[in-house]
Design a protein around this motif. Sequence first.
Motif, short mmCIF file in Angstrom:
data_model
loop_
_atom_site.label_atom_id
_atom_site.label_comp_id
_atom_site.label_asym_id
_atom_site.label_seq_id
_atom_site.Cartn_x
_atom_site.Cartn_y
_atom_site.Cartn_z
N VAL A 131 0.80 -1.16 -0.05
CA VAL A 131 -0.10 -0.07 0.12
C VAL A 131 0.93 1.16 0.01
O VAL A 131 1.99 1.51 0.89
CB VAL A 131 -1.06 -0.10 1.36
CG1 VAL A 131 -1.84 1.38 1.28
CG2 VAL A 131 -1.90 -1.20 1.26
N ALA B 188 -6.23 1.02 -10.03
CA ALA B 188 -6.51 -0.35 -9.22
C ALA B 188 -6.30 -1.48 -10.18
O ALA B 188 -5.88 -2.60 -9.56
CB ALA B 188 -7.75 -0.06 -8.42
N CYS C 231 -2.37 0.06 -5.25
CA CYS C 231 -3.08 0.35 -4.06
C CYS C 231 -2.67 1.76 -3.13
O CYS C 231 -1.65 1.54 -2.83
CB CYS C 231 -3.28 -0.99 -3.07
SG CYS C 231 -4.23 -0.66 -1.86
N GLU D 218 -3.65 4.96 -0.40
CA GLU D 218 -4.47 5.33 0.57
C GLU D 218 -3.94 6.85 0.85
O GLU D 218 -2.96 7.26 0.54
CB GLU D 218 -4.37 4.64 1.81
CG GLU D 218 -4.96 3.25 1.61
CD GLU D 218 -4.68 2.44 3.12
OE1 GLU D 218 -4.14 2.94 4.01
OE2 GLU D 218 -5.15 1.16 3.05
#
Length: 427
Positions: free
Chosen positions: A246, A277, A282, A284
């Motif tokens: 991530v 994606a 990925c 955040e």
Amino acid sequence: MNGIDDLLLLTYRFPPTGGVGSRRWAKFSKYLSRLDWRIHVVAANFCLDDKVNWARDVAGNDNVLVHRVSTRVPGFFFKPARSLLQRLGRRIALGVMRRHKEAIDIAEFALSDYVTEAKKLISARGINKVVASGPPGSLFYAGALLKIDCPNIELTLDYRDAWVHDRDFHFPERIGLDKKRRIIACEAFALRAADRVVVVTEDMRTMLLQTYRIDPDKVRVIHNGFDREDYPAAIIAPDLPHSPEVLRIFYGGVLGTNPDGRLRALVELAKCCEGLASEGVCIEFLLCSDLQPDFFATYESSILREATRCSPMVDHASLVHEILAADVCLSINDMKDPHAFGTKIFDYMALGRPMFHVSNGGRLSELLEQCGEVTATYDPLSLSAALLDLWRRHRSGALRKQSVSYECFNLKSLAARYDALLRERLN
């Protein structure tokens, strides 16, 4: 160095008043006081102490002496306006005051008090070095008026932001033509009177030189920067674990609700993340901004709905922890302000964090790109390519190994440059 030299500073905000407007000279006052300057600060007397401020930089310093003048504005104008009715009432009342007193910005209500207090200090202390820091830009005008009455002073105008090119002008209503003409006349007058002009970016210097007839040698660039003393070892935790699965992007600072401002870049970034994606990317986001916690609740983007948010009033130690926990730190310049150097960029620099900068040009973009940081414009293709570059660097471990020195933005060094400038002999 023989003895202490006196410096007079005209500024609107000064600790314990917070905001970015008080930070620059709280820091410079601290460091200049260590370089044998006694700084006499003439600042507005606010009714509130801000929760986040830089009082610790100047409190108890015998060589930083603060002299307060009345704002000549009712105190409720400086308190947070939490409702639409409060904001509307403030706007109407301030507009009435402006028209009645023909003020060009909020500091001009106190202009005569600034000049009177400054003249007293010059007479009592024999001061001949004066710095007027703005915005509010009327303090530049105050410095010029002071120069007329005290022709022996050396006047430096310190631009934290542009004046004529600033879209706000410290009043929420639209700027009328007559007011613009007066502001331009006041700025031109101040620039003619000044012995030195200091700006915070090369882009700002270029704007001034293109707008007014000024000797280029008179205009110098001394950036804002970071203060190493804000990052004691006690608040910098050991290297935190980072997952290669991530990519965590931290954004700190104002976003605003204008869909064509910085918010636009963030929304476009979220769309790009969703498009990537399918390639196994990925990402955040961790946001520390001015938006309400539920601002993204109705957005289609799950990335924005699920973005971790923290309060804009978070204490500095917690902010540092969040920055260190991220894999990369995001900086966004408004499309209309590509010349800006946001304050959070200096936190990123001080902590040695990899940076991702979004702006439609500007000197900061050039600088960061030259240093190997990832940059992009507001164009979705540019944003998508930048995110993919960041992802590849993250997965390979190159992002964590990245090491760039930004010591040229260390405020201790910048204060030494200011010291040298103030001691230069005028032609």
